[in-house]
Design an enzyme around this catalytic site. Sequence first.
Site, PDB file in Angstrom:
ATOM      1  N   CYS A 199     -60.736 -47.277 -52.785  1.00  0.00           N
ATOM      2  CA  CYS A 199     -61.415 -46.295 -53.750  1.00  0.00           C
ATOM      3  C   CYS A 199     -61.148 -46.551 -55.428  1.00  0.00           C
ATOM      4  O   CYS A 199     -62.091 -46.353 -56.253  1.00  0.00           O
ATOM      5  CB  CYS A 199     -60.908 -44.817 -53.614  1.00  0.00           C
ATOM      6  SG  CYS A 199     -61.186 -44.450 -52.029  1.00  0.00           S
ATOM      7  N   CYS A 236     -63.624 -49.196 -56.568  1.00  0.00           N
ATOM      8  CA  CYS A 236     -65.081 -49.053 -55.906  1.00  0.00           C
ATOM      9  C   CYS A 236     -65.814 -48.584 -56.878  1.00  0.00           C
ATOM     10  O   CYS A 236     -65.697 -47.593 -57.670  1.00  0.00           O
ATOM     11  CB  CYS A 236     -64.953 -47.797 -54.606  1.00  0.00           C
ATOM     12  SG  CYS A 236     -66.655 -47.457 -54.098  1.00  0.00           S
ATOM     13  N   CYS A 281     -62.780 -30.302 -52.499  1.00  0.00           N
ATOM     14  CA  CYS A 281     -62.995 -29.089 -51.515  1.00  0.00           C
ATOM     15  C   CYS A 281     -63.841 -28.011 -52.350  1.00  0.00           C
ATOM     16  O   CYS A 281     -63.461 -27.749 -53.673  1.00  0.00           O
ATOM     17  CB  CYS A 281     -61.664 -28.692 -50.931  1.00  0.00           C
ATOM     18  SG  CYS A 281     -61.183 -29.871 -49.853  1.00  0.00           S
ATOM     19  N   LEU A 284     -64.516 -35.802 -34.940  1.00  0.00           N
ATOM     20  CA  LEU A 284     -63.345 -35.949 -35.333  1.00  0.00           C
ATOM     21  C   LEU A 284     -62.233 -36.001 -34.371  1.00  0.00           C
ATOM     22  O   LEU A 284     -62.491 -35.438 -33.327  1.00  0.00           O
ATOM     23  CB  LEU A 284     -63.235 -34.737 -36.510  1.00  0.00           C
ATOM     24  CG  LEU A 284     -64.236 -34.510 -37.602  1.00  0.00           C
ATOM     25  CD1 LEU A 284     -63.654 -33.528 -38.524  1.00  0.00           C
ATOM     26  CD2 LEU A 284     -64.217 -35.850 -38.465  1.00  0.00           C
ATOM     27  N   ASP A 344     -63.770 -24.486 -42.662  1.00  0.00           N
ATOM     28  CA  ASP A 344     -64.175 -24.231 -41.145  1.00  0.00           C
ATOM     29  C   ASP A 344     -63.017 -25.203 -40.494  1.00  0.00           C
ATOM     30  O   ASP A 344     -62.654 -25.169 -39.170  1.00  0.00           O
ATOM     31  CB  ASP A 344     -65.405 -24.489 -40.863  1.00  0.00           C
ATOM     32  CG  ASP A 344     -65.818 -24.169 -39.468  1.00  0.00           C
ATOM     33  OD1 ASP A 344     -64.995 -23.129 -39.003  1.00  0.00           O
ATOM     34  OD2 ASP A 344     -66.702 -24.576 -38.848  1.00  0.00           O
ATOM     35  N   ARG A 396     -71.252 -32.068 -23.671  1.00  0.00           N
ATOM     36  CA  ARG A 396     -71.914 -30.582 -23.515  1.00  0.00           C
ATOM     37  C   ARG A 396     -71.822 -29.799 -22.247  1.00  0.00           C
ATOM     38  O   ARG A 396     -72.850 -29.766 -21.818  1.00  0.00           O
ATOM     39  CB  ARG A 396     -72.883 -30.428 -24.522  1.00  0.00           C
ATOM     40  CG  ARG A 396     -72.833 -30.967 -25.989  1.00  0.00           C
ATOM     41  CD  ARG A 396     -73.824 -30.655 -27.164  1.00  0.00           C
ATOM     42  NE  ARG A 396     -73.663 -29.117 -27.285  1.00  0.00           N
ATOM     43  CZ  ARG A 396     -72.828 -28.520 -28.114  1.00  0.00           C
ATOM     44  NH1 ARG A 396     -71.888 -29.459 -28.788  1.00  0.00           N
ATOM     45  NH2 ARG A 396     -72.755 -27.470 -28.511  1.00  0.00           N
ATOM     46  N   CYS A 438     -68.374 -40.437 -55.576  1.00  0.00           N
ATOM     47  CA  CYS A 438     -67.838 -39.970 -54.233  1.00  0.00           C
ATOM     48  C   CYS A 438     -66.401 -39.314 -54.039  1.00  0.00           C
ATOM     49  O   CYS A 438     -65.940 -38.467 -53.191  1.00  0.00           O
ATOM     50  CB  CYS A 438     -67.692 -41.498 -53.356  1.00  0.00           C
ATOM     51  SG  CYS A 438     -66.604 -41.440 -51.938  1.00  0.00           S
ATOM     52  N   GLY A 474     -66.622 -20.928 -32.190  1.00  0.00           N
ATOM     53  CA  GLY A 474     -67.030 -20.550 -30.861  1.00  0.00           C
ATOM     54  C   GLY A 474     -68.554 -20.651 -30.715  1.00  0.00           C
ATOM     55  O   GLY A 474     -69.187 -21.155 -31.364  1.00  0.00           O
TER      56      GLY A 474
HETATM   57  S1  SF4 Z   1     -65.477 -29.643 -45.832  1.00  0.00           S
HETATM   58 FE1  SF4 Z   1     -63.171 -28.625 -45.978  1.00  0.00          FE
HETATM   59  S2  SF4 Z   1     -61.979 -30.220 -46.194  1.00  0.00           S
HETATM   60 FE2  SF4 Z   1     -64.068 -31.325 -46.323  1.00  0.00          FE
HETATM   61  S3  SF4 Z   1     -64.274 -31.184 -48.521  1.00  0.00           S
HETATM   62 FE3  SF4 Z   1     -65.325 -29.350 -47.962  1.00  0.00          FE
HETATM   63  S4  SF4 Z   1     -63.484 -27.668 -47.946  1.00  0.00           S
HETATM   64 FE4  SF4 Z   1     -62.794 -29.782 -48.128  1.00  0.00          FE
HETATM   65  S1  SF4 Z   2     -67.314 -44.934 -50.976  1.00  0.00           S
HETATM   66 FE1  SF4 Z   2     -65.734 -43.447 -51.682  1.00  0.00          FE
HETATM   67  S2  SF4 Z   2     -64.412 -43.502 -49.867  1.00  0.00           S
HETATM   68 FE2  SF4 Z   2     -65.452 -45.561 -49.810  1.00  0.00          FE
HETATM   69  S3  SF4 Z   2     -64.186 -46.732 -51.190  1.00  0.00           S
HETATM   70 FE3  SF4 Z   2     -65.592 -45.843 -52.525  1.00  0.00          FE
HETATM   71  S4  SF4 Z   2     -64.805 -44.053 -53.501  1.00  0.00           S
HETATM   72 FE4  SF4 Z   2     -63.544 -44.659 -51.405  1.00  0.00          FE
END
Ligand code: SF4
Ligand code: SF4
Length: 374
Positions: free
Chosen positions: A317, A320, A261, A196, A277, A135, A326, A68
Amino acid sequence: MKHISVLVKPASSLCNLRCKYCFYANVSSLREVRSYGKMTESVTEKMIEQIFIDLEDGDHLTLAFQGGEPTLAGLDYYRKVVACVKAQGKRVQVHYTIQTNGTLINERWCEFLKENEFLVGVSIDGHPEYHDLNRVDTKGTGTFQRIILTKELFDRYQIDYNVLCTLTNPLGKEAKKVWQFLQKHKIQYVQFIPCLDDLDTQTRSSYALTPKRFFGFYRQLLSSWLAELEKGNYISVKLFDDLLNLLVRKQVTACGILGSCQVQYVIEADGSVYPCDFYVLDEYRMGYIQESSLKELFNQDISKKFVCEKPALPEKCQSCPFKNICGGGCKRMKDAIYVDEKDYCGYQELLQLFLPKVNQILDALQNVQKGQAE
Ligand code: SF4
Ligand code: SF4
């Protein structure tokens, strides 16, 4: 010495604007209670007490306020928070931040924010036309002119702020325009937030960023940014800072950048606590801050489940070259940045472009620092 960050929503999902892509309007619509209203004095007092239980002299605490629209909680709410923090009697370094749409800020707010050294995130969508498209207020009117006045107020009061720009798919085509906007308005710090799709959607919205657009935007931005950096003009772009922190300093400064996460401790207005969030949903409620310390909340099964649950990594991945830096990225951002249905990864493209330029960027940054020191 530890550093704990907590994200507080003192006005729950209440907002005076109706931004068309608002992710929190979507998240809160999926709960039994869409808005918990404003945080009461007793929840506020208890929340600060409970947060301080796990802290010792010398620790750092970041209290980040978000919505909010968190200014709807009113200035007295924040005065109360600061007073409660001061009453704790521990030598903890407290950093305050607030993320606002900027429409309710006036001189009284600025005096308070300056006096208490708040770092402010103000939402401006990188270009007047695009900002006003999405917005909007409750009457559907664009808010750009109001926000620019707030930005000028922040400049006048010398309040530290960064600009939060929601990167929609249409805006992703306009890196040049966005760059010119940042320069024209002398913006020093910017963070682009990928727009998103709704959590529960089956169809893609026209706002949601795609991995292709993500890369297209950053390719153009990186080129303009680096050209200016080499002329001695530096603008901090959050993703570039995060990449440099990760690749050069081996520091993680963005959640999910290594593919896992972190528990973020998001506290809703009624005191309920959630791990992220993006997932302030009934099924992820870890408990209530009035009843448990952060450490106790962290040790709940729900927190562990949230951190561990991850969609299977796409085939791409597995082979990759950047898998170890990543790990497939943030699970909520996967459709916006990472691997799409055609096996294209926007983030992989960006890393391929960025990595060979790291030394060039570091040299240019060093020259800027030298110039500032002289
Ligand atoms: S922003 Fe949320 S969903 Fe993304 S990696 Fe962090 S904890 Fe996980
Ligand atoms: S950059 Fe990250 S998400 Fe993209 S292909 Fe490589 S490991 Fe997967």
